[in-house]
Motif scaffolding. Structure first.
Motif, short mmCIF file in Angstrom:
data_model
loop_
_atom_site.label_atom_id
_atom_site.label_comp_id
_atom_site.label_asym_id
_atom_site.label_seq_id
_atom_site.Cartn_x
_atom_site.Cartn_y
_atom_site.Cartn_z
N VAL A 10 -10.15 -1.03 5.53
CA VAL A 10 -9.33 -0.98 6.42
C VAL A 10 -10.00 -0.55 7.14
O VAL A 10 -10.21 1.04 7.66
N ASP A 11 -9.70 -1.14 8.40
CA ASP A 11 -9.81 -0.56 10.19
C ASP A 11 -8.92 1.04 9.58
O ASP A 11 -7.33 0.68 9.52
N PRO A 12 -9.33 1.88 10.75
CA PRO A 12 -8.01 2.43 10.42
C PRO A 12 -7.22 3.40 11.53
O PRO A 12 -5.69 3.27 11.46
N ALA A 13 -7.29 1.88 12.06
CA ALA A 13 -5.90 1.82 13.28
C ALA A 13 -4.99 0.72 12.36
O ALA A 13 -4.06 0.93 13.06
N ASP A 14 -5.52 0.30 10.74
CA ASP A 14 -4.75 0.07 10.54
C ASP A 14 -4.01 0.43 9.55
O ASP A 14 -3.95 -0.06 8.63
N ALA A 15 -4.46 1.60 9.42
CA ALA A 15 -4.42 2.63 7.82
C ALA A 15 -2.94 2.40 7.24
O ALA A 15 -2.67 2.88 6.71
N ALA A 16 -1.81 2.74 8.78
CA ALA A 16 -0.68 2.97 8.39
C ALA A 16 0.13 1.59 8.02
O ALA A 16 0.85 1.77 7.04
N ASP A 17 -0.16 0.27 8.32
CA ASP A 17 0.22 -1.04 7.35
C ASP A 17 -0.31 -1.28 6.78
O ASP A 17 0.04 -1.74 5.47
N ALA A 18 -1.49 -1.47 6.36
CA ALA A 18 -2.43 -1.14 5.03
C ALA A 18 -1.95 -0.02 4.25
O ALA A 18 -1.70 -0.68 2.99
N SER A 19 -1.80 1.31 4.05
CA SER A 19 -1.26 2.30 3.43
C SER A 19 0.47 1.55 2.98
O SER A 19 0.58 1.25 1.68
N GLY A 20 1.25 1.43 3.48
CA GLY A 20 1.96 1.00 3.63
C GLY A 20 2.41 -0.03 2.82
O GLY A 20 3.58 -0.90 1.65
N VAL A 21 1.46 -1.35 2.44
CA VAL A 21 1.46 -2.23 2.39
C VAL A 21 1.13 -1.79 0.27
O VAL A 21 1.47 -2.60 -0.76
N VAL A 22 -0.16 -1.69 0.40
CA VAL A 22 -1.05 -0.86 -1.10
C VAL A 22 0.29 0.17 -1.70
O VAL A 22 0.79 0.04 -2.82
N VAL A 23 1.15 1.55 -1.16
CA VAL A 23 1.83 2.28 -1.76
C VAL A 23 3.63 1.12 -2.30
O VAL A 23 3.16 1.82 -3.02
N THR A 24 4.06 -0.25 -1.55
CA THR A 24 4.56 -0.73 -1.53
C THR A 24 4.41 -1.46 -3.19
O THR A 24 5.36 -1.72 -3.93
N LEU A 25 3.38 -2.26 -3.55
CA LEU A 25 3.30 -2.42 -4.04
C LEU A 25 3.18 -1.40 -5.41
O LEU A 25 2.81 -1.97 -6.79
N VAL A 26 2.73 -0.52 -4.97
CA VAL A 26 2.58 0.22 -6.18
C VAL A 26 4.33 0.80 -6.68
O VAL A 26 4.22 1.08 -7.56
N GLN A 27 5.23 0.87 -5.99
CA GLN A 27 6.08 1.12 -6.44
C GLN A 27 6.83 0.23 -7.29
O GLN A 27 7.10 -0.03 -8.12
N LEU A 28 6.60 -1.45 -6.14
CA LEU A 28 7.08 -2.46 -6.59
C LEU A 28 6.78 -2.14 -8.41
O LEU A 28 7.09 -3.03 -9.44
N GLY A 29 5.64 -2.09 -8.20
CA GLY A 29 4.70 -2.72 -9.92
C GLY A 29 5.38 -1.14 -10.82
O GLY A 29 5.93 -1.95 -12.16
N GLN A 30 6.20 -0.78 -11.15
CA GLN A 30 6.64 0.76 -10.96
C GLN A 30 7.80 -0.24 -11.63
O GLN A 30 8.15 -0.08 -13.16
N VAL A 31 8.47 -0.46 -10.57
CA VAL A 31 10.16 -0.97 -10.96
C VAL A 31 10.28 -2.26 -11.92
O VAL A 31 10.78 -2.69 -12.94
N VAL A 32 9.10 -2.97 -11.33
CA VAL A 32 9.26 -4.02 -12.03
C VAL A 32 8.61 -4.43 -13.88
O VAL A 32 9.06 -4.25 -14.55
N GLY A 33 7.82 -3.16 -13.87
CA GLY A 33 6.94 -2.50 -15.28
C GLY A 33 8.10 -2.01 -16.07
O GLY A 33 8.35 -2.29 -17.22
N VAL A 34 9.04 -1.36 -14.83
CA VAL A 34 10.33 -0.75 -15.70
C VAL A 34 11.20 -1.93 -16.30
O VAL A 34 11.90 -1.59 -17.19
N ALA A 35 11.16 -3.27 -15.23
CA ALA A 35 12.81 -3.43 -15.62
C ALA A 35 12.20 -4.71 -16.74
O ALA A 35 12.95 -5.05 -17.55
N VAL A 36 11.05 -5.39 -16.77
CA VAL A 36 10.31 -6.26 -17.32
C VAL A 36 10.45 -5.65 -19.44
O VAL A 36 10.90 -5.95 -19.80
#
Length: 480
Positions: A403-429
């Motif tokens: 990921v280009d350093p200029a896009d670090a914030a956007d990429a980080s937001g996407v990946v960290v959100t997926l990590v959190q959603l993974g935790q939520v979905v895992g606990v729910a399912v």
């Protein structure tokens, strides 16, 4: 941390600024606070119920209010950091989180506690994306890999440490305060980090030229909210009709969000999630695998804790201690996987997933009849954690490596959100699978068979994760 300070790293701060190792310690401590607060409150729920005479629905919101706000606003927090400065937003988020923790610890009633928990989640959502952005912009090469390993260790260790620390604090009943120290413990740490941050955080400005994609922000927040709320609350409420309506609505809004983003880009604007970020080599397959790994890990930790407390009759503290080998193994391998021979790095996630999937099955098989968590089971759990960390940490690094350093914030937001959603979905399912197979009060055998079923579902998810990791491996070489 000493090893990190002595290895090559590129600091975003000006010469003479803070050492990268000290900066990493600071921001990971903030990350740890946010992770701890997902797990630590679960242990205190019975005491909160007795002290505040809270209803079951209110207690669910005390636990879930934080997670909902946290997951929904992570990408928004990442965009705020890109515009106003990552260090500044880290401080603002940390200050808000600390103040909300104090308010939670002093809350006079259930309604106030729920509101302050939501504010805690907002503070975490502002603070946490800046951690990954600061790592991306401060470290390069092997130093970045080690920093991401520490980040992964914090995520894993926080899950187990939250249960153990929560059990210790509630059992100690400090000054007769009951459940309140599980929140108040954040206050001195938060104040110390804020004071240290004045010296250690880089004075890097944001990019005022970055315009807010307001329609995208609103639509994505609504879509995530419609997804997360029923996943968090659904299994506790018996999956009511409104939950299914919300889940269907989230799918519609995600499609609307994609259309909005295309229109913004076509008009020369700045979409919330630029298409070039999603096209970064290796990001989508690695992030998809990370999502599934975290869903399995978080779901297992939840089901395993339920089995121990409801089926085997363990205290919350004992359950946390018996769960510790999984998290310790996860953390150790997240830190040290790069010490394995370099020729293995490219295929390590696939090899690790090929080991961790049967480890989940073996755990379920060993505990299926309600027997004690003996030495053999603990050894399998440790191996499970080690293999999971060897999959998660390199996948996380791979998702962001190109990921280009200029896009670090956007990429980080996407990946960290997926990590959190993974935790939520895992606990729910996994929570639904486990609870659907056992009735309370449960026998140890019935609970063990429910855990065995949940572990079989996790194994299926990890097969999909291995396929996603393999697809990414075909398109990239060494993780860097």
């Amino acid at each position: 941390m000493t090893d990190l300070q002595t290895r090559p790293a590129v600091a975003a701060a000006a010469p003479g600024g803070p050492r990268p190792g000290a900066l990493l310690t600071l921001i990971l401590a903030g990350q740890l606070m946010a992770v701890l607060d997902i797990a630590i409150v679960n242990v205190a729920v019975p005491t909160i119920r007795a002290d505040l005479h809270a209803t079951g629905a209110a207690l669910q919101l005390v636990v879930a209010g934080y997670t909902i706000a946290y997951a929904v606003l992570l990408i928004t927090g990442a965009r705020l950091g890109a515009r106003y400065g990552y260090a500044r937003l880290f401080r603002y988020g940390l200050a808000g989180f600390t103040a909300a923790s104090l308010a939670c610890g002093l809350a006079p009633g259930t309604e106030a506690l729920i509101g302050f928990r939501v504010l805690q989640g907002v503070g975490a959502a502002v603070m946490v994306p800046q951690v990954m952005s600061l790592i991306q912009r401060t470290f390069t090469g092997p130093a970045r890999v080690r920093a991401l390993g520490l980040y992964s260790a914090v995520l894993a260790g926080g899950m187990a440490a939250g249960q153990v620390l929560g059990g210790l604090l509630v059992s100690a009943d400090l000054f007769g305060a009951g459940w309140r120290p599980v929140f108040l413990v954040n206050v001195p740490l938060g104040v110390a980090l804020l004071l240290a941050g004045r010296r250690l955080l880089p004075a890097a400005p944001g990019d005022p030229g970055r315009r807010f994609d307001v329609p995208g922000l609103v639509v994505l927040a609504l879509a995530l909210g419609l997804l997360v709320v029923p996943l968090v609350l659904g299994h506790e409420l018996g999956w009511p009709a409104w939950g299914w309506v919300m889940l269907a609505g989230s799918g519609v809004l995600f499609a609307v969000f994609a259309a909005v983003e295309r229109r913004v880009a076509a008009r020369g604007g700045q979409p919330l999630v630029p298409a070039r970020v999603l096209r970064a080599p290796g990001l989508l397959p690695a992030a998809g695998a990370v999502f599934l790994v975290m869903a399995g890990f978080a779901g297992f930790m939840f089901a395993f804790a339920l089995h121990q407390q409801a089926g085997l009759g363990h205290s919350a503290l004992k359950a946390g201690l018996l769960s510790a080998p999984v998290a310790v193994g996860f953390g150790l391998s997240s830190l040290h996987w790069q010490r394995l021979p370099a020729r293995l790095h490219r295929v390590l996630p696939v090899l690790a997933l090929a080991l961790v999937a049967p480890a989940y099955l073996a755990t379920g098989w060993l505990l299926r009849d309600g027997g004690p968590v003996d030495l053999v089971a603990e050894l399998v759990l440790t191996g499970l954690g080690l293999a999971a960390g060897c999959a998660y940490s390199p996948l996380f690094g791979r998702a962001l490596a190109r990921v280009d350093p200029a896009d670090a914030a956007d990429a980080s937001g996407v990946v960290v959100t997926l990590v959190q959603l993974g935790q939520v979905v895992g606990v729910a399912v996994l929570g639904t699978v486990f609870l659907g197979r056992v009735r309370f009060p449960a026998t140890a055998a019935a609970s063990g068979h429910a855990l065995w079923t949940a572990d079989a579902v996790i194994t299926g998810a990890l097969v999909l994760a291995a396929l996603s990791a393999l697809a990414g491996t075909r398109n990239r070489g060494k993780v860097n």
